[in-house]
Design an enzyme around this catalytic site. Structure first.
Site, mmCIF file in Angstrom:
data_model
loop_
_atom_site.group_PDB
_atom_site.id
_atom_site.type_symbol
_atom_site.label_atom_id
_atom_site.label_comp_id
_atom_site.label_asym_id
_atom_site.label_seq_id
_atom_site.Cartn_x
_atom_site.Cartn_y
_atom_site.Cartn_z
ATOM 1 N N ASP A 43 2.573 33.487 -21.036
ATOM 2 C CA ASP A 43 2.618 32.989 -19.669
ATOM 3 C C ASP A 43 1.347 33.440 -18.962
ATOM 4 O O ASP A 43 1.094 34.627 -18.810
ATOM 5 C CB ASP A 43 3.856 33.549 -18.959
ATOM 6 C CG ASP A 43 3.984 33.018 -17.543
ATOM 7 O OD1 ASP A 43 3.672 31.839 -17.332
ATOM 8 O OD2 ASP A 43 4.396 33.785 -16.662
ATOM 9 N N SER A 75 0.405 34.413 -14.083
ATOM 10 C CA SER A 75 1.647 34.566 -14.831
ATOM 11 C C SER A 75 2.769 35.247 -14.050
ATOM 12 O O SER A 75 2.670 35.544 -12.867
ATOM 13 C CB SER A 75 1.407 35.342 -16.138
ATOM 14 O OG SER A 75 1.352 36.734 -15.900
ATOM 15 N N LYS A 99 3.441 38.475 -11.457
ATOM 16 C CA LYS A 99 3.773 38.515 -10.029
ATOM 17 C C LYS A 99 5.200 39.015 -9.815
ATOM 18 O O LYS A 99 5.483 39.781 -8.894
ATOM 19 C CB LYS A 99 3.593 37.122 -9.419
ATOM 20 C CG LYS A 99 2.147 36.629 -9.414
ATOM 21 C CD LYS A 99 2.025 35.259 -8.812
ATOM 22 C CE LYS A 99 2.462 34.152 -9.738
ATOM 23 N NZ LYS A 99 1.588 33.963 -10.903
ATOM 24 N N LYS A 125 5.492 30.314 -3.915
ATOM 25 C CA LYS A 125 4.869 29.196 -4.620
ATOM 26 C C LYS A 125 5.453 27.891 -4.109
ATOM 27 O O LYS A 125 6.664 27.689 -4.146
ATOM 28 C CB LYS A 125 5.072 29.292 -6.135
ATOM 29 C CG LYS A 125 4.370 28.148 -6.878
ATOM 30 C CD LYS A 125 4.538 28.225 -8.379
ATOM 31 C CE LYS A 125 3.785 27.072 -9.051
ATOM 32 N NZ LYS A 125 3.982 27.062 -10.518
ATOM 33 N N ASP A 169 0.522 31.043 -29.052
ATOM 34 C CA ASP A 169 1.856 30.628 -28.602
ATOM 35 C C ASP A 169 2.817 30.501 -29.777
ATOM 36 O O ASP A 169 3.954 31.008 -29.723
ATOM 37 C CB ASP A 169 1.762 29.294 -27.851
ATOM 38 C CG ASP A 169 0.975 29.410 -26.561
ATOM 39 O OD1 ASP A 169 1.598 29.657 -25.519
ATOM 40 O OD2 ASP A 169 -0.258 29.263 -26.590
ATOM 41 N N GLU A 219 8.128 26.295 -25.255
ATOM 42 C CA GLU A 219 7.186 25.204 -24.991
ATOM 43 C C GLU A 219 6.684 24.515 -26.254
ATOM 44 O O GLU A 219 6.511 23.299 -26.286
ATOM 45 C CB GLU A 219 6.003 25.753 -24.195
ATOM 46 C CG GLU A 219 5.154 24.669 -23.555
ATOM 47 C CD GLU A 219 4.261 25.210 -22.458
ATOM 48 O OE1 GLU A 219 3.685 24.386 -21.735
ATOM 49 O OE2 GLU A 219 4.144 26.439 -22.316
ATOM 50 N N THR A 262 -1.997 31.500 -19.580
ATOM 51 C CA THR A 262 -2.965 31.315 -20.667
ATOM 52 C C THR A 262 -4.381 31.686 -20.242
ATOM 53 O O THR A 262 -5.118 32.346 -20.981
ATOM 54 C CB THR A 262 -2.932 29.861 -21.173
ATOM 55 O OG1 THR A 262 -1.601 29.543 -21.598
ATOM 56 C CG2 THR A 262 -3.887 29.667 -22.333
#
Length: 333
Positions: free
Chosen positions: A99, A241, A244, A258, A4, A29, A101
């Protein structure tokens, strides 16, 4: 995970070289606090080595790398630019360096997601999907299975190629895909770029829908109920991730749903790039009430109603919203 930090430093350095470091602000992040600790020298060295290995490849992609290897202080400086908190005004980038992990660790699907936001609007989205197969049939298979089968049958470039970058600029009316080159393969940019479009399927019984693999932050049971009530017959495509979003933009799937569990807050870097790409490819993205996603409230999608719906067109979108409305009051979300 050191990856990351490595991706954040690499992307930050390249953006700064292109636009000037004073003009680059990134919401991401990871920060540098852990890397600055006295016992993190080994971790910082690993990150720095990885960053320099990546930047050495920059010329293959039409970019200029550093004249000499970056030192640890320069790597930390690049990561330190990833400290924006977003907001309703100004320009900033949002970056999810890895995205998915679990997908990355397992050799499955993952993405590097970068978006540019101006005054709360996503104006540019880029999704790097290193394991995305060029043949959509392979998307539902685990990457390790793909490797095994590819060794047992004669490979052809069309059958076994994988990896792509998909990107779009708001208002352009198109989303574009650049296949990634194989190792030692010369990159032809932008001659191999081609447009992608969402699927024309609007019959739910023929549609493929995606949902997150992990159950921790989303309700598979509510998604299954909505799918059943609106006539979706295919098994869900569970993909790690923002791949999609790429699948819908490419026309390999029609729906992504979602519905987060109570207390979970969606982060802007998990959606920004995918939203503009689907929209420019001809699709629709909204919350589950039908309202646009709001990227102007900081690092979270504040005010998100019920969940997130992304699909190939308005007919499917309207059917999903109606199905959610009919089921919501009886749910425990």
């Amino acid at each position: 995970m050191y990856t990351d930090w490595s991706v954040q430093a690499t992307v930050s350095w390249l953006l700064s070289e292109s636009f000037g470091s004073k003009n680059v602000s990134i919401v991401a992040e990871e920060d540098i606090q852990k890397l600055c600790k006295a016992d993190a020298a080994g971790l910082l060295a690993t990150v720095s080595n990885t960053v320099n290995e990546c930047l050495a490849e920059a010329p293959r992609f039409g970019l200029k790398g550093p004249n000499i290897s970056l030192g640890t202080s320069e790597v930390l400086e690049a990561i330190s630019r990833c400290n924006s908190t977003g907001g309703p005004t100004g320009r900033f980038w949002t970056l999810d360096p890895v995205d998915g992990t679990l997908g990355f660790v397992r050799g499955d699907q993952y993405a590097v997601a970068l978006a540019l936001i101006e005054d709360g609007q996503v104006v540019l989205g880029v999704l790097g999907c290193p394991n995305y197969p060029m043949r959509k049939e392979w998307l539902s298979y685990h990457h390790r299975y793909h490797r095994i089968i590819s060794k047992l049958t004669p490979p052809t470039s069309e059958s076994w190629d994988k990896g792509c970058v998909i990107y779009a600029r708001r208002g352009s009316g198109e989303a574009l895909m650049q296949p990634l080159p194989h190792v030692n393969q010369k990159l032809v940019w932008p001659n191999s770029v081609r447009p992608v479009q969402v699927s024309s399927i609007d019959n739910p019984s023929l549609a493929t829908f995606c949902e997150p693999v992990e159950k921790a932050n989303s309700s598979h049971s509510f998604t299954a109920g909505v799918a059943h009530s609106m006539g979706l017959r295919k098994q869900p495509l569970r993909v790690y991730s923002m791949v999609k979003y790429a699948a819908i933009a490419r026309g390999d799937a029609e729906i992504f749903m979602k519905f987060a569990r109570a207390g979970y807050k969606e982060k802007i870097w998990d959606h920004a790039a995918g939203v503009v790409i689907i929209q420019e490819a001809g699709g629709v993205v909204s919350d589950a009430r039908g309202r646009p996603l709001d990227f102007s409230k900081g690092i979270y999608l504040e005010g998100l109603d019920r969940g997130i719906i992304a699909c190939a067109g308005p007919k499917l979108h309207d059917k999903i919203i109606s199905a959610v409305d009919a089921s919501w009051d009886s749910s425990s979300l």
